[in-house]
Scaffold this motif. Structure first.
Motif, PDB file in Angstrom:
ATOM      1  N   ARG A 145       0.848  -1.201   0.000  1.00  0.00           N
ATOM      2  CA  ARG A 145       0.000   0.000   0.000  1.00  0.00           C
ATOM      3  C   ARG A 145       0.879   1.244   0.000  1.00  0.00           C
ATOM      4  NH1 ARG A 145      -2.343   3.055   4.035  1.00  0.00           N
ATOM      5  NH2 ARG A 145      -4.453   3.827   3.612  1.00  0.00           N
ATOM      6  N   ASN A 146       1.933   1.229   0.866  1.00  0.00           N
ATOM      7  CA  ASN A 146       2.964   2.259   0.867  1.00  0.00           C
ATOM      8  C   ASN A 146       2.422   3.683   0.991  1.00  0.00           C
ATOM      9  OD1 ASN A 146       5.673   2.947   0.830  1.00  0.00           O
ATOM     10  ND2 ASN A 146       5.672   3.300  -1.391  1.00  0.00           N
ATOM     11  N   LYS A 147       1.477   3.878   1.906  1.00  0.00           N
ATOM     12  CA  LYS A 147       0.913   5.217   2.123  1.00  0.00           C
ATOM     13  C   LYS A 147       0.925   5.494   3.618  1.00  0.00           C
ATOM     14  CE  LYS A 147      -3.103   7.379   0.500  1.00  0.00           C
ATOM     15  NZ  LYS A 147      -4.483   7.188   0.041  1.00  0.00           N
ATOM     16  N   TYR A 148       1.564   6.590   3.997  1.00  0.00           N
ATOM     17  CA  TYR A 148       1.698   6.895   5.435  1.00  0.00           C
ATOM     18  C   TYR A 148       1.207   8.313   5.703  1.00  0.00           C
ATOM     19  CZ  TYR A 148       4.451   2.737   5.018  1.00  0.00           C
ATOM     20  OH  TYR A 148       4.834   1.453   4.728  1.00  0.00           O
ATOM     21  N   PRO A 149       0.693   8.597   6.917  1.00  0.00           N
ATOM     22  CA  PRO A 149       0.525   7.631   8.008  1.00  0.00           C
ATOM     23  C   PRO A 149      -0.494   6.532   7.691  1.00  0.00           C
ATOM     24  CG  PRO A 149      -0.264   9.852   8.637  1.00  0.00           C
ATOM     25  CD  PRO A 149       0.207   9.940   7.260  1.00  0.00           C
ATOM     26  N   VAL A 150      -0.349   5.416   8.403  1.00  0.00           N
ATOM     27  CA  VAL A 150      -1.318   4.333   8.312  1.00  0.00           C
ATOM     28  C   VAL A 150      -1.726   4.003   9.749  1.00  0.00           C
ATOM     29  CG1 VAL A 150       0.468   2.525   8.333  1.00  0.00           C
ATOM     30  CG2 VAL A 150      -1.770   2.034   7.337  1.00  0.00           C
ATOM     31  N   VAL A 151      -2.980   3.580   9.921  1.00  0.00           N
ATOM     32  CA  VAL A 151      -3.494   3.357  11.282  1.00  0.00           C
ATOM     33  C   VAL A 151      -3.601   1.855  11.542  1.00  0.00           C
ATOM     34  CG1 VAL A 151      -5.362   3.892  12.902  1.00  0.00           C
ATOM     35  CG2 VAL A 151      -4.783   5.519  11.083  1.00  0.00           C
TER      36      VAL A 151
ATOM     37  N   THR B 297       5.758   5.949   9.438  1.00  0.00           N
ATOM     38  CA  THR B 297       6.716   5.380   8.478  1.00  0.00           C
ATOM     39  C   THR B 297       6.511   3.869   8.407  1.00  0.00           C
ATOM     40  OG1 THR B 297       8.324   4.943  10.226  1.00  0.00           O
ATOM     41  CG2 THR B 297       8.486   7.096   9.121  1.00  0.00           C
ATOM     42  N   GLN B 298       7.176   3.271   7.405  1.00  0.00           N
ATOM     43  CA  GLN B 298       7.099   1.821   7.247  1.00  0.00           C
ATOM     44  C   GLN B 298       7.654   1.127   8.498  1.00  0.00           C
ATOM     45  OE1 GLN B 298       9.544  -1.050   4.623  1.00  0.00           O
ATOM     46  NE2 GLN B 298       8.137  -0.004   3.234  1.00  0.00           N
ATOM     47  N   LYS B 299       8.744   1.688   9.042  1.00  0.00           N
ATOM     48  CA  LYS B 299       9.352   1.062  10.221  1.00  0.00           C
ATOM     49  C   LYS B 299       8.388   1.104  11.416  1.00  0.00           C
ATOM     50  CE  LYS B 299      13.220   0.853  13.346  1.00  0.00           C
ATOM     51  NZ  LYS B 299      12.346   0.736  14.511  1.00  0.00           N
ATOM     52  N   GLU B 300       7.745   2.271  11.617  1.00  0.00           N
ATOM     53  CA  GLU B 300       6.804   2.371  12.751  1.00  0.00           C
ATOM     54  C   GLU B 300       5.647   1.383  12.571  1.00  0.00           C
ATOM     55  OE1 GLU B 300       7.468   7.107  13.751  1.00  0.00           O
ATOM     56  OE2 GLU B 300       5.404   6.384  13.612  1.00  0.00           O
TER      57      GLU B 300
ATOM     58  N   LEU C 139      -7.491   9.158   8.457  1.00  0.00           N
ATOM     59  CA  LEU C 139      -8.457  10.210   8.123  1.00  0.00           C
ATOM     60  C   LEU C 139      -8.059  11.518   8.800  1.00  0.00           C
ATOM     61  CD1 LEU C 139     -11.795   8.254   8.728  1.00  0.00           C
ATOM     62  CD2 LEU C 139     -10.663   8.668   6.529  1.00  0.00           C
ATOM     63  N   THR C 140      -8.533  12.616   8.264  1.00  0.00           N
ATOM     64  CA  THR C 140      -8.258  13.903   8.901  1.00  0.00           C
ATOM     65  C   THR C 140      -9.552  14.677   9.108  1.00  0.00           C
ATOM     66  OG1 THR C 140      -7.917  14.923   6.743  1.00  0.00           O
ATOM     67  CG2 THR C 140      -5.939  14.182   7.918  1.00  0.00           C
ATOM     68  N   GLY C 141      -9.498  15.584  10.079  1.00  0.00           N
ATOM     69  CA  GLY C 141     -10.654  16.429  10.362  1.00  0.00           C
ATOM     70  C   GLY C 141     -10.896  16.486  11.853  1.00  0.00           C
ATOM     71  N   PRO C 142     -11.746  17.415  12.296  1.00  0.00           N
ATOM     72  CA  PRO C 142     -12.052  17.501  13.715  1.00  0.00           C
ATOM     73  C   PRO C 142     -12.802  16.270  14.220  1.00  0.00           C
ATOM     74  CG  PRO C 142     -13.177  19.249  12.482  1.00  0.00           C
ATOM     75  CD  PRO C 142     -12.412  18.451  11.487  1.00  0.00           C
ATOM     76  N   GLU C 143     -12.514  15.904  15.466  1.00  0.00           N
ATOM     77  CA  GLU C 143     -13.197  14.752  16.059  1.00  0.00           C
ATOM     78  C   GLU C 143     -14.355  15.211  16.937  1.00  0.00           C
ATOM     79  OE1 GLU C 143     -10.801  11.450  17.639  1.00  0.00           O
ATOM     80  OE2 GLU C 143      -9.104  12.387  16.625  1.00  0.00           O
ATOM     81  N   VAL C 144     -15.406  14.428  16.936  1.00  0.00           N
ATOM     82  CA  VAL C 144     -16.596  14.722  17.739  1.00  0.00           C
ATOM     83  C   VAL C 144     -17.017  13.440  18.455  1.00  0.00           C
ATOM     84  CG1 VAL C 144     -19.006  15.515  17.697  1.00  0.00           C
ATOM     85  CG2 VAL C 144     -17.407  16.375  15.980  1.00  0.00           C
ATOM     86  N   SER C 145     -17.380  13.550  19.718  1.00  0.00           N
ATOM     87  CA  SER C 145     -17.988  12.407  20.416  1.00  0.00           C
ATOM     88  C   SER C 145     -19.480  12.679  20.544  1.00  0.00           C
ATOM     89  CB  SER C 145     -17.420  12.251  21.828  1.00  0.00           C
ATOM     90  OG  SER C 145     -16.019  12.130  21.807  1.00  0.00           O
TER      91      SER C 145
END
Ligand code: AMP
Ligand code: GLY
Length: 421
Positions: free
Chosen positions: A136-142, A159-162, A189-195
């Motif tokens: 996939r090679n896309k960072y950050p990854v969760v 990173t790949q190492k992390e 994902l990005t954006g503000p978080e809401v609970s």
């Protein structure tokens, strides 16, 4: 009524304070509770996972309702056991609490019922997980451990190492035990978080007022992930338009999906949302009140909490109108120095309510011990200092003014609650 609340944190203290306002309540017990809770309820020395003792205590003490607040006993079927013993209980059964206790379950549920969430893959083999991440090679990854991990099972690898290290820690070193037998690898994902917490009886879902948690230990959202260092309500990013989209695309579909799976959810369902550029998406579900979300949401509740709990249990939530105060609330968590890593306990706390605090401030105890009338630290998160005011800014100023009156050795708190995305 005689009510037993299971749990020992700031969330449970906020629940107990709200229950105390109800004219229907005669007596509140907490198992096991904490030093601050001991001022508002009778604490009994029973662990939150001890089903046998909780059933026996409830029978011996003619408990009318048990409120199961934490995730572990819900996942372990505490509510099922209570119901099987003829004891009324608030909270989901284990087969519904799985919406929190297995991320693989909740991700697959969202995929099957088209509920918006981050794209993901599930792995039971670390080599396959790593191969996928590298390709996939896309960072950050969760990377997320499947099971419960005290809010620490989510790693955002830059990173790949992390990412490799995260997979190894979770799946091979078993840092979170069996919770790491499977992992979810998902899109960042990005954006503000809401609970958004919601009451549901399995038919109707009533969202509570919104809130925002601050999970990182230090200012500017730096440092390690914690259980939550502070909250505000309402969440400024949760507009009425966003709320309507959430209701239609996330809240109601989730209740329906759980019913379709024969896993009807009754209790408090927590939606951890991110308002992404593509609209609101689910980051996680919890099967309970958030901590410290409860500390800002419940003080705003006008309706008798006991009436709501009974309506949920008896599946007649549609008949109830739930009302909220217009006032805003803010909660600043004071933690032990070192938290969320190792910390010392037993430091004397001064400046609490007993010493004369500010008006419209409530101090919820999370990790304290009461000895000879004096309070001592007894956990990572120690206090949730909560203020209510006409505006969020005023509530924050008031909460911080109250925090400044409190001291214990090594106390750590964030100075930017309510001021970050
Ligand atoms: P959780 O324990 O699932 O609430 O995750 C802890 C925190 O990690 C969340 O509050 C988010 O800040 C962050 N997080 C989890 N999943 C994602 C994701 N897919 N993209 C970005 N951040 C995430
Ligand atoms: N504050 C986040 C949680 O309770 O999971």
């Amino acid at each position: 009524m005689r009510i037993l609340v299971i749990g020992s944190g700031g969330r449970e203290h906020a629940i107990i304070r709200k229950l105390k306002e109800s004219p229907k309540v005669d007596k509140i017990y907490a198992a096991p509770g904490n030093g601050g809770i001991a001022k508002d309820a009778t604490c009994v020395d029973i662990g939150v996972m001890d089903k046998e003792k909780i059933v026996a205590f409830s029978k011996e003490n003619a408990i009318d309702l048990v409120f199961v607040a934490p995730d572990d006993p819900l996942a372990a079927g505490m509510v099922d056991t209570l119901i099987a013993n003829g004891i009324r209980a608030f909270g989901p059964r284990a087969n519904a609490a799985i919406i929190e206790s297995s991320k693989v379950f909740s991700k697959n549920l969202m995929k099957k019922y088209h509920i918006p969430t981050a794209d993901y893959e599930v792995f039971d083999d670390p080599a396959k997980a790593i191969a996928y991440i590298e390709e996939r090679n896309k960072y950050p990854v969760v990377i997320k451990a499947d099971g419960l991990a005290l809010g620490k099972g989510v790693i955002i690898a830059q990173t790949q190492k992390e990412a490799r290290d995260a997979v190894k820690e979770i799946m091979e070193d078993k840092k979170f035990g069996d919770s790491g037998n499977n992992v979810v690898v998902e899109e960042f994902l990005t954006g503000p978080e809401v609970s958004v917490l919601a009451f549901t009886d399995g038919m109707v879902l009533e969202p509570m007022v919104s809130s925002k948690d601050h999970k990182r230990a230090d200012d500017n959202d730096e440092g390690l992930n914690t259980g939550g260092m502070g909250t505000i309500s309402p969440n400024p990013y949760y507009t009425p338009e966003i709320a309507e989209i959430c209701r239609k695309t996330i809240f109601e579909p989730t209740v329906a999906a759980m019913n379709s799976e024969n896993r009807t959810f009754k209790g408090c369902l927590y939606f951890g949302l991110m308002i992404t550029p593509d609209g609101p998406k689910v980051i996680e579900y919890n099967a309970r009140f958030g901590d410290p979300e409860a500390q800002v949401v419940l003080p705003r509740l006008k309706t008798d909490l006991v009436d709501i709990l009974e309506a949920v249990i008896d599946e007649r939530l549609s008949q109830l109108t739930i009302e909220w105060k217009e006032e805003a609330t803010a909660c600043v968590v004071m933690a032990s120095g070192g938290y969320p890593l190792a910390y010392e306990k037993g430091k004397e706390i001064t400046g609490l309510d007993e010493d004369g605090q500010l008006p419209s401030v409530e101090i919820f105890h999370a990790g304290t011990k009461l000895e000879s009338g004096r309070f001592f630290t007894n956990g990572g998160r120690v206090l949730g200092v909560t203020a209510e005011a006409k505006t969020l800014d005023e509530a924050l100023d008031k909460a911080y003014a109250a925090v400044k009156k409190i001291s214990f050795e090594g106390a750590h708190y964030r100075t930017d609650i309510g001021r970050t995305k």
